[in-house]
Scaffold this motif. Structure first.
Motif, PDB file in Angstrom:
ATOM      1  N   ASP A  39      51.552   5.385  48.673  1.00  0.00           N
ATOM      2  CA  ASP A  39      50.409   5.641  47.811  1.00  0.00           C
ATOM      3  C   ASP A  39      49.149   5.196  48.552  1.00  0.00           C
ATOM      4  O   ASP A  39      48.971   4.005  48.835  1.00  0.00           O
ATOM      5  N   ALA A  40      48.272   6.149  48.873  1.00  0.00           N
ATOM      6  CA  ALA A  40      47.070   5.837  49.652  1.00  0.00           C
ATOM      7  C   ALA A  40      46.167   4.845  48.936  1.00  0.00           C
ATOM      8  O   ALA A  40      45.400   4.117  49.574  1.00  0.00           O
ATOM      9  N   SER A  41      46.268   4.787  47.624  1.00  0.00           N
ATOM     10  CA  SER A  41      45.400   3.867  46.873  1.00  0.00           C
ATOM     11  C   SER A  41      46.004   2.471  46.750  1.00  0.00           C
ATOM     12  O   SER A  41      45.323   1.530  46.345  1.00  0.00           O
ATOM     13  N   ALA A  42      47.294   2.316  47.116  1.00  0.00           N
ATOM     14  CA  ALA A  42      47.973   1.030  46.956  1.00  0.00           C
ATOM     15  C   ALA A  42      48.438   0.430  48.278  1.00  0.00           C
ATOM     16  O   ALA A  42      48.613  -0.782  48.379  1.00  0.00           O
ATOM     17  N   GLY A  43      48.687   1.255  49.286  1.00  0.00           N
ATOM     18  CA  GLY A  43      49.115   0.759  50.588  1.00  0.00           C
ATOM     19  C   GLY A  43      50.601   0.422  50.629  1.00  0.00           C
ATOM     20  O   GLY A  43      51.385   0.828  49.780  1.00  0.00           O
TER      21      GLY A  43
ATOM     22  N   ASP B  78      43.929  12.037  47.005  1.00  0.00           N
ATOM     23  CA  ASP B  78      42.913  12.467  46.036  1.00  0.00           C
ATOM     24  C   ASP B  78      42.432  11.301  45.181  1.00  0.00           C
ATOM     25  O   ASP B  78      41.286  11.292  44.710  1.00  0.00           O
ATOM     26  N   LEU B  79      43.278  10.283  44.964  1.00  0.00           N
ATOM     27  CA  LEU B  79      42.890   9.144  44.126  1.00  0.00           C
ATOM     28  C   LEU B  79      41.842   8.253  44.793  1.00  0.00           C
ATOM     29  O   LEU B  79      41.207   7.438  44.114  1.00  0.00           O
ATOM     30  N   VAL B  80      41.700   8.383  46.114  1.00  0.00           N
ATOM     31  CA  VAL B  80      40.665   7.617  46.819  1.00  0.00           C
ATOM     32  C   VAL B  80      39.557   8.555  47.311  1.00  0.00           C
ATOM     33  O   VAL B  80      38.830   8.253  48.261  1.00  0.00           O
ATOM     34  N   GLY B  81      39.436   9.706  46.631  1.00  0.00           N
ATOM     35  CA  GLY B  81      38.354  10.631  46.935  1.00  0.00           C
ATOM     36  C   GLY B  81      38.456  11.290  48.302  1.00  0.00           C
ATOM     37  O   GLY B  81      37.426  11.677  48.868  1.00  0.00           O
ATOM     38  N   TYR B  82      39.664  11.400  48.839  1.00  0.00           N
ATOM     39  CA  TYR B  82      39.880  12.020  50.162  1.00  0.00           C
ATOM     40  C   TYR B  82      39.076  11.323  51.254  1.00  0.00           C
ATOM     41  O   TYR B  82      38.641  11.944  52.219  1.00  0.00           O
ATOM     42  N   GLN B  83      38.892  10.019  51.126  1.00  0.00           N
ATOM     43  CA  GLN B  83      38.014   9.287  52.054  1.00  0.00           C
ATOM     44  C   GLN B  83      38.699   9.028  53.394  1.00  0.00           C
ATOM     45  O   GLN B  83      39.808   8.497  53.455  1.00  0.00           O
ATOM     46  N   ARG B  84      37.990   9.370  54.455  1.00  0.00           N
ATOM     47  CA  ARG B  84      38.498   9.104  55.801  1.00  0.00           C
ATOM     48  C   ARG B  84      38.578   7.597  56.054  1.00  0.00           C
ATOM     49  O   ARG B  84      39.499   7.114  56.719  1.00  0.00           O
ATOM     50  N   LYS B  85      37.600   6.844  55.530  1.00  0.00           N
ATOM     51  CA  LYS B  85      37.560   5.405  55.735  1.00  0.00           C
ATOM     52  C   LYS B  85      38.826   4.744  55.178  1.00  0.00           C
ATOM     53  O   LYS B  85      39.417   3.858  55.810  1.00  0.00           O
TER      54      LYS B  85
ATOM     55  N   SER C  64      54.035   9.243  62.776  1.00  0.00           N
ATOM     56  CA  SER C  64      52.673   9.778  62.630  1.00  0.00           C
ATOM     57  C   SER C  64      52.288   9.681  61.163  1.00  0.00           C
ATOM     58  O   SER C  64      53.157   9.652  60.281  1.00  0.00           O
ATOM     59  N   LEU C  65      50.988   9.614  60.908  1.00  0.00           N
ATOM     60  CA  LEU C  65      50.457   9.435  59.553  1.00  0.00           C
ATOM     61  C   LEU C  65      49.716  10.697  59.126  1.00  0.00           C
ATOM     62  O   LEU C  65      48.864  11.201  59.851  1.00  0.00           O
ATOM     63  N   ILE C  66      50.069  11.189  57.931  1.00  0.00           N
ATOM     64  CA  ILE C  66      49.510  12.444  57.434  1.00  0.00           C
ATOM     65  C   ILE C  66      48.911  12.203  56.050  1.00  0.00           C
ATOM     66  O   ILE C  66      49.605  11.712  55.151  1.00  0.00           O
ATOM     67  N   PRO C  67      47.640  12.546  55.832  1.00  0.00           N
ATOM     68  CA  PRO C  67      47.053  12.440  54.493  1.00  0.00           C
ATOM     69  C   PRO C  67      47.474  13.644  53.644  1.00  0.00           C
ATOM     70  O   PRO C  67      47.532  14.774  54.142  1.00  0.00           O
ATOM     71  N   ALA C  68      47.779  13.413  52.384  1.00  0.00           N
ATOM     72  CA  ALA C  68      48.226  14.522  51.544  1.00  0.00           C
ATOM     73  C   ALA C  68      48.019  14.201  50.070  1.00  0.00           C
ATOM     74  O   ALA C  68      47.947  13.032  49.673  1.00  0.00           O
ATOM     75  N   SER C  69      47.949  15.260  49.283  1.00  0.00           N
ATOM     76  CA  SER C  69      47.924  15.141  47.828  1.00  0.00           C
ATOM     77  C   SER C  69      49.056  15.985  47.279  1.00  0.00           C
ATOM     78  O   SER C  69      48.984  17.219  47.295  1.00  0.00           O
ATOM     79  N   GLY C  70      50.099  15.322  46.802  1.00  0.00           N
ATOM     80  CA  GLY C  70      51.212  16.055  46.217  1.00  0.00           C
ATOM     81  C   GLY C  70      50.793  16.805  44.974  1.00  0.00           C
ATOM     82  O   GLY C  70      51.280  17.898  44.697  1.00  0.00           O
TER      83      GLY C  70
END
Length: 599
Positions: free
Chosen positions: A111-115, A143-150, A172-178
């Motif tokens: 979860d990108a918002s929780a780590g 999407d929960l973190v506003g698609y932020q690159r930071k 490898s690390l991939i950003p995604a919104s299920g």
């Protein structure tokens, strides 16, 4: 349609969105029928409900969790994928481990918002110990973190720390919104700063789990009998390339087997590559069973003992000496863990233990009931990973990888004695049998056996008594009353009883033997045709009132730990040959027991 099947599994902590992510992957690759889409998502195709596409059980939907492992197939332009969606709850870690035991790669969802969470770390460690070296880490819910690159860059630093102990792992690390599909199959418009692959593109680039040995090898899964001499075999190509009319070695048997009339993926073929599902006949008339192999590999060994790295997953403790079912490739048999040493977090071996605890890693020695075709995992991954199954529940108890074969059976060659078991039984006066009396302390096991013994003496029938207290003064004097020691006590007694029964004796065994699985193990050792389980089902109240040795009183005062019926369990037999009540007339029990002895 692609025929090359690549096996992946998902893992990660609960609520990180694995089911949603995988459902999106299936949906956007066109792998879900339209009627199923409409039924799950409704007419408005609500994206927040797509996890329902994977949650097959109504009870799971009501709780909003995934409990089972969902198996699905989907295709890219170049590959067919077999995907196992593993649950994230800690109590279902064994499901994830079972799925990983057959996987080429792991998709680790975060979860990108929780780590990173504790289960993230645990799942990564299990997969790595099971030999997986290729990982795709998905920063889901971007999407929960506003698609932020930071936020994505900060998470990358966290992932680098996560993989630091695993130097040879590729990730490898991939950003995604299920939920909305960005970064899964299509790039989407919300992450223009990201120029890497989507999840599907990254999957297509992953290499298979490679083995040092790529010799042609087929594992036989199904045998179709078309007549007394006609058979067709169905199997999987584990490695190398199979050629029609090319002779290979059949294991077990170590004889030649020539594949003819080869079909690959349902069509006639001259060759078949790794991952193909094939069918064929053999030019020779051979004795073939499910799990047999056709191979030219030198790495494979027929052995019933091997050293392994084992991860214990069952909530109940594992016990050395207790039987489990082992599944290795398409081979199945019973096996016991004979020795185990704890492996610490630094991958160093600690002291020996007789009990195995949940989510702990061990270096173990396993002994199987029959020879299996095995190989060190590093040399032949497909025959170097195995699963242990609890025979009572059918659930996965442990998973492991083979370190090396012990091949002790190569040095053991039983002598073919001239005097046979039948000869000895004739001398002893009848067929050897084992009457296994089980029940609480004070139930009357020894009293009944003693009376039967006197009657057998009058009949001139050779027999003996193996009584628990007498055995503990000699054969099992080094054992206590822990669960592990009770297992070993029963194993030793059963082995002795087997030898005596094969000499034609009637063996009267009097042991509390409280655990059902251990009595079943004794039955297997002795042989079901000679073994008679007799439950002396005297009630606890009667046994405690008798208390001939004063043991119940001491147990109630806490002076005797692990005392059956007081502070340790007794599991009643499910299908005993005989049920006796020690509170009733002794003569009734004796006559019933003697009836089993008659040939």
């Amino acid at each position: 349609m692609p025929t090359d099947v690549f096996r992946i599994t998902t893992a990660g902590s609960v609520d990180d969105g694995k089911s949603t992510l995988i459902a999106r992957l299936l949906m956007d690759t066109g792998s879900i029928p339209h009627d199923q889409l409409d039924a799950a998502l409704g007419p408005d195709a609500d994206p927040t409900r797509i996890a329902d596409l994977l949650d097959g059980l109504e009870s799971e939907k009501e709780q909003g969790i995934t409990i089972d492992v969902a198996h699905r197939y989907f295709d890219s332009a170049t590959r067919r994928y077999h995907l196992s969606d593993s649950p994230g709850h800690e109590q279902y870690t064994r499901n994830m481990a079972t799925a990983s035991a057959d996987a080429d790669a792991l998709v680790l969802v975060i979860d990108a918002s929780a780590g990173v969470k504790p289960q993230t770390t645990r799942h990564l460690d299990i997969a790595y110990r099971l030999g997986i070296r290729n990982f795709l880490v998905v920063a889901n819910k971007i999407d929960l973190v506003g698609y932020q690159r930071k936020k994505f860059d900060a998470l990358r630093s966290e992932i680098e720390d996560l993989f630091e102990p695993y130097a040879d792992a590729s990730w490898s690390l991939i950003p995604a919104s299920g939920t909305y599909g960005d970064g899964v199959v299509k790039s989407g418009r919300n992450m223009r700063w990201y120029d890497g692959p989507t999840l599907l593109e990254a999957l297509d680039f992953l290499p298979r789990l490679e083995s040092a040995d790529e010799a042609p090898t087929v594992s036989i899964q199904l045998i179709e009998r078309k007549g007394p001499r006609s058979r067709r075999y169905f199997g999987s190509v584990l490695s190398g390339t199979i050629l029609d009319k090319k002779p290979l070695t059949l294991i077990p048997g170590n004889v030649q087997g020539t594949i003819v009339d080869l079909h690959a993926d349902g069509k006639p073929a001259n060759t078949a590559s790794r991952g193909s599902q094939i069918s064929f006949t053999l030019a020779e008339d051979r004795d073939v069973e499910r799990g047999s192999l056709l191979t030219s590999s030198d790495s494979l060994t027929l052995s019933h003992e091997w050293n392994a790295q084992l991860i214990w997953l069952e909530s109940d403790s594992g016990i050395t000496g207790r039987p489990y079912l082992v599944r290795l490739g398409h081979q199945h048999t019973r096996a016991t863990i004979t020795r185990a040493h704890i492996i610490d977090s630094m991958n160093k071996r600690e002291g020996e233990t007789h009990t195995l605890e949940t989510n702990t890693t061990y270096e173990a020695t396993l002994s199987a009931q029959k020879d299996l075709a095995i190989a060190p995992f590093a040399e032949f991954a497909q025959l170097g990973r195995f699963v242990l199954i609890n025979p009572e529940t059918g659930q996965t108890a442990a998973v492991g990888t083979v370190n090396f074969s012990l091949r002790r059976s190569d040095n053991i060659h039983p002598h073919n004695f001239a005097v046979t078991t039948r000869d000895r039984e004739t001398l002893a006066g009848g067929v050897g049998k084992v009457l296994w009396f089980t029940g609480l302390s004070g139930s009357g096991k020894s009293t009944i056996a003693d009376e039967i013994s006197q009657r057998l003496r009058l009949q001139g029938r050779a027999h003996t008594i193996l009584d628990g207290d007498s055995l503990r003064k000699g054969l099992t004097r080094d054992l206590g009353f822990s669960e592990a020691d009770r297992v070993e006590n029963i194993r030793r007694t059963a082995e002795v009883a087997k030898l005596m029964a094969e000499a034609g004796l009637v063996v009267l065994v009097c042991l509390i033997s409280p655990y059902r699985r251990d009595r079943d193990s004794a039955r297997e050792i002795v042989g079901s045709e000679r073994f008679y389980e007799i439950h002396v089902a005297t009630s606890l109240d009667v046994c405690e009132a008798r208390d001939p040795k004063g043991l119940y009183s001491k147990a109630r005062l806490g002076e005797i730990p692990n005392f059956t019926g007081v502070n340790a369990p007794y599991e009643e037999p499910l299908k005993p040959a005989l049920v006796l009540d020690g509170a009733k007339a002794l003569i009734e029990s004796v006559e019933a027991g003697l009836a089993l002895v008659k040939d």
